[in-house]
Design an enzyme around this catalytic site. Sequence first.
Site, PDB file in Angstrom:
ATOM      1  N   LYS A  38      -9.306  -2.349  -5.980  1.00 44.65           N
ATOM      2  CA  LYS A  38      -7.995  -2.968  -5.756  1.00 44.65           C
ATOM      3  C   LYS A  38      -8.056  -3.733  -4.447  1.00 44.65           C
ATOM      4  CE  LYS A  38      -6.619  -0.248  -2.191  1.00 44.65           C
ATOM      5  NZ  LYS A  38      -6.427  -0.777  -0.817  1.00 44.65           N
TER       6      LYS A  38
ATOM      7  N   ASP B  76      -3.443   6.731  -2.921  1.00 43.84           N
ATOM      8  CA  ASP B  76      -3.760   5.535  -3.699  1.00 43.84           C
ATOM      9  C   ASP B  76      -3.977   5.831  -5.179  1.00 43.84           C
ATOM     10  OD1 ASP B  76      -3.539   3.921  -1.504  1.00 43.84           O
ATOM     11  OD2 ASP B  76      -5.680   3.465  -1.313  1.00 43.84           O
TER      12      ASP B  76
END
Length: 293
Positions: free
Chosen positions: A12, A136
């Site tokens: 990401k 996350d």
Amino acid sequence: MSFDVCVKAPAKVNIGLKVLKKRADGFHNIESIFQTLDFSDELHVRRIPQKECIVRCTQMQLPLENTLTKTYSAFCSETNIDFGIEVLLDKFLPAGGGLGGGSSDGASLLKGLSDLAEIQLTDSLADAVAEKVGSDVFFFLHSGFFQKGRGCALVSGRGEVVKAIEPRTDLSFLLIFPGIHSSTKEAYSLVDQAYESGLYESKYKVSYPDFSELKRLYYGFAGAWKFTNSFTPVLIDKYPLIGAALKDILECGADWADMSGSGATVFGVFKSDAAAKEACLKCQKKWKCVVAH
């Protein structure tokens, strides 16, 4: 050796990342847009009779306790499964790169475990495991990646508040790896010091768009983006190579560039694949880099 499940664990990038002052519980609230890329680790998972999690990775030495073993332990405690797993991790995302590699590995293993156990991965089960593994992890589970193969979301709280949005598909990304390992703990410590000393106002002159504006800005022209990463100035001060990589990627034609997460990966956004590949050819004379989408 045959494996029962193979699952990708995507990188990401943070398109803007505002880190707020430390909370009373020691955590930090954040405001950001996270987007997955088609640059990923791969996990090959098989069931074994003994109830343990064996992890093998040829690319790097993992600590005995890692996001994969934590994910397996958390899944066991939530579901009472009676089997163990062996995981072969093909690791391509750099450790300490700000790309969420460890969290992504954990989220993808959770998806693989639910498939192996034939247990539906509900939001409540996903969140219960993510809470025990890392902030996350919530993004990778709720971004839309496992449903669409691509994920994007507005992320707030300490990372657990995830609102999926439609990812842009018209952009290409050039990632530069400066060869620096930036630990999350160190990065947050530097942010805390910068807040305490007033550096964000006096030296860095950092400003951020309102959280309510992030989605609108994201869908606009990348060359006009005003996104800022709180970690970037404090890490550039400590690791000038990050600043050099950022300068080079902008000089190679990126419409916008910054560091991802708590670093140290630097990435540039390009309006076409051809432009990103041309910039990569220039940058790879000096840096290790890759084009992703």
